[in-house]
Write an enzyme that holds these catalytic residues in place. Structure first.
Site, PDB file in Angstrom:
ATOM      1  N   ASP A 108       0.802  -1.220   0.000  1.00  0.00           N
ATOM      2  CA  ASP A 108       0.000   0.000   0.000  1.00  0.00           C
ATOM      3  C   ASP A 108       0.840   1.277   0.000  1.00  0.00           C
ATOM      4  O   ASP A 108       1.986   1.302   0.449  1.00  0.00           O
ATOM      5  CB  ASP A 108      -0.889   0.027   1.250  1.00  0.00           C
ATOM      6  CG  ASP A 108      -2.101  -0.870   1.101  1.00  0.00           C
ATOM      7  OD1 ASP A 108      -2.080  -1.790   0.251  1.00  0.00           O
ATOM      8  OD2 ASP A 108      -3.083  -0.656   1.829  1.00  0.00           O
ATOM      9  N   HIS A 159      -6.044   3.273  -4.222  1.00  0.00           N
ATOM     10  CA  HIS A 159      -5.959   3.519  -2.771  1.00  0.00           C
ATOM     11  C   HIS A 159      -6.233   4.994  -2.466  1.00  0.00           C
ATOM     12  O   HIS A 159      -5.707   5.534  -1.502  1.00  0.00           O
ATOM     13  CB  HIS A 159      -4.578   3.090  -2.273  1.00  0.00           C
ATOM     14  CG  HIS A 159      -4.473   2.903  -0.781  1.00  0.00           C
ATOM     15  ND1 HIS A 159      -5.489   2.409   0.005  1.00  0.00           N
ATOM     16  CD2 HIS A 159      -3.445   3.146   0.076  1.00  0.00           C
ATOM     17  CE1 HIS A 159      -5.087   2.360   1.262  1.00  0.00           C
ATOM     18  NE2 HIS A 159      -3.855   2.812   1.342  1.00  0.00           N
ATOM     19  N   HIS A 163      -4.671   9.493   0.028  1.00  0.00           N
ATOM     20  CA  HIS A 163      -4.755   8.675   1.235  1.00  0.00           C
ATOM     21  C   HIS A 163      -5.649   9.325   2.281  1.00  0.00           C
ATOM     22  O   HIS A 163      -5.301   9.430   3.471  1.00  0.00           O
ATOM     23  CB  HIS A 163      -3.364   8.413   1.828  1.00  0.00           C
ATOM     24  CG  HIS A 163      -3.309   7.143   2.622  1.00  0.00           C
ATOM     25  ND1 HIS A 163      -3.628   7.084   3.944  1.00  0.00           N
ATOM     26  CD2 HIS A 163      -3.004   5.877   2.264  1.00  0.00           C
ATOM     27  CE1 HIS A 163      -3.499   5.845   4.376  1.00  0.00           C
ATOM     28  NE2 HIS A 163      -3.129   5.089   3.374  1.00  0.00           N
ATOM     29  N   HIS A 255       3.337  -2.338   3.386  1.00  0.00           N
ATOM     30  CA  HIS A 255       3.448  -0.973   2.852  1.00  0.00           C
ATOM     31  C   HIS A 255       4.803  -0.762   2.185  1.00  0.00           C
ATOM     32  O   HIS A 255       5.838  -1.066   2.785  1.00  0.00           O
ATOM     33  CB  HIS A 255       3.267   0.051   3.984  1.00  0.00           C
ATOM     34  CG  HIS A 255       1.890   0.059   4.573  1.00  0.00           C
ATOM     35  ND1 HIS A 255       1.482  -0.854   5.518  1.00  0.00           N
ATOM     36  CD2 HIS A 255       0.819   0.852   4.318  1.00  0.00           C
ATOM     37  CE1 HIS A 255       0.224  -0.609   5.833  1.00  0.00           C
ATOM     38  NE2 HIS A 255      -0.212   0.415   5.124  1.00  0.00           N
TER      39      HIS A 255
END
Ligand SMILES: [Zn+2]
Length: 289
Positions: A108, A159, A163, A255
């Site tokens: 991510d 995503h 964010h 991540h």
């Protein structure tokens, strides 16, 4: 084969890990105001790029209302491990598993020029494909890395643009604009790239964000294994959590951006020999049913 001994060893590891997690949690609560980064130089490095709120479910919030602007403070850090107990009612139908015996690694918040190339190289070394949940502004800034991700057979997941952990609380029109802007940035790098998954930052799902994602042809994607690598527990702890909790169908949350991710990069080299020996790993498909 050494299935029996492996199972026994795994059980022992689980017990040890549970004890360690308990201690770490207690310790973490007392040290939470003094995070003491492993690599102090990265404090300045982080200023070079965006630092996102972690992808943690907002379990601490009874109403699940996301924190505007995305806090990265102790409140989230204190929720160590709570992601596995998020509960289906907070996921609004978002997928937690692959729906097959195969295991999926997800990365991510990138792409990030410091870590994404290292992750790609390690995946290549182990002949593993994965899924990258990319942030729109990072896709816009690093189209070459989006291209590299696709070229190497990995799949993409939206995503959000920036964010925004609070995105789910905004209007459907605002959510739609955010998700479309992100897809546009990805497709500016790779025209016609399939983007059939959406992961809400912070796992802060709401009915509107799930609905809009589905309307745009994207399946909401949560996770089932979360080593909290965003909290910089170190490569050993990240490795232990993933290896211990991995099961058929797991979706593992890692991540490759949003802060110092060298621990994740280092952990990946330790995780892959174990996982590839026990599971078939897949990039989440671009034709989910
Ligand atoms: Zn994220």
């Amino acid at each position: 084969m050494r299935v029996g001994s492996t199972a026994k060893a795994t059980g022992i590891v689980t017990l040890v890990l549970a004890a360690l997690l308990g201690s770490a949690y207690a310790l973490g609560r007392s040290l939470v105001l003094d995070p003491a980064p492993r690599h102090p130089t990265n404090v300045t490095t982080n200023a070079d790029g965006p630092h996102y709120a972690a992808d943690q479910p907002s379990d601490g919030d009874p109403d699940s209302s996301p924190r505007p602007g995305g806090s990265t403070g102790p409140a989230e850090a204190g929720q160590d491990g709570s992601g596995r107990d998020a509960g289906g009612d907070k996921l609004f139908g978002a997928h937690e598993t692959t729906g097959s015996p195969r295991l999926a690694l997800t990365f991510d918040d990138g792409p990030d020029p410091r870590y994404t190339p290292q992750v790609l190289a390690t995946l290549r070394e182990f002949d593993v494909r994965a899924t990258f949940c990319v942030v729109g502004e990072n896709a816009q800034n690093h189209p070459d890395l989006i291209q590299a991700i696709v070229d190497e057979g990995h799949t993409l997941c939206n995503h959000s643009w920036h964010h925004d952990v609070g995105l789910g609380a905004r209007s459907a029109d605002a959510i739609r604009a955010d998700l479309l802007r992100t897809n546009d940035a990805i497709r500016a790098a790779v025209p016609n790239a399939p983007i059939v998954w959406y992961r809400q930052p912070g796992g802060a799902w709401t009915y509107p964000v799930v609905s809009v994602a589905r309307q745009l042809g994207m399946t909401p994607l949560h996770w089932s294994v979360d080593p909290s690598d965003w909290d910089l527990p170190g490569a050993s702890k990240i490795t232990a959590t993933v290896v211990t909790q991995a099961a058929p169908g797991s979706v593992v949350l890692l991540h490759d951006a949003g802060g110092d991710r060298q621990g994740t990069v280092d952990a990946l080299r330790r995780i892959l020999p174990d996982l590839t020996a026990r599971f078939e790993l897949e990039a989440l498909p671009t034709d989910p049913t």
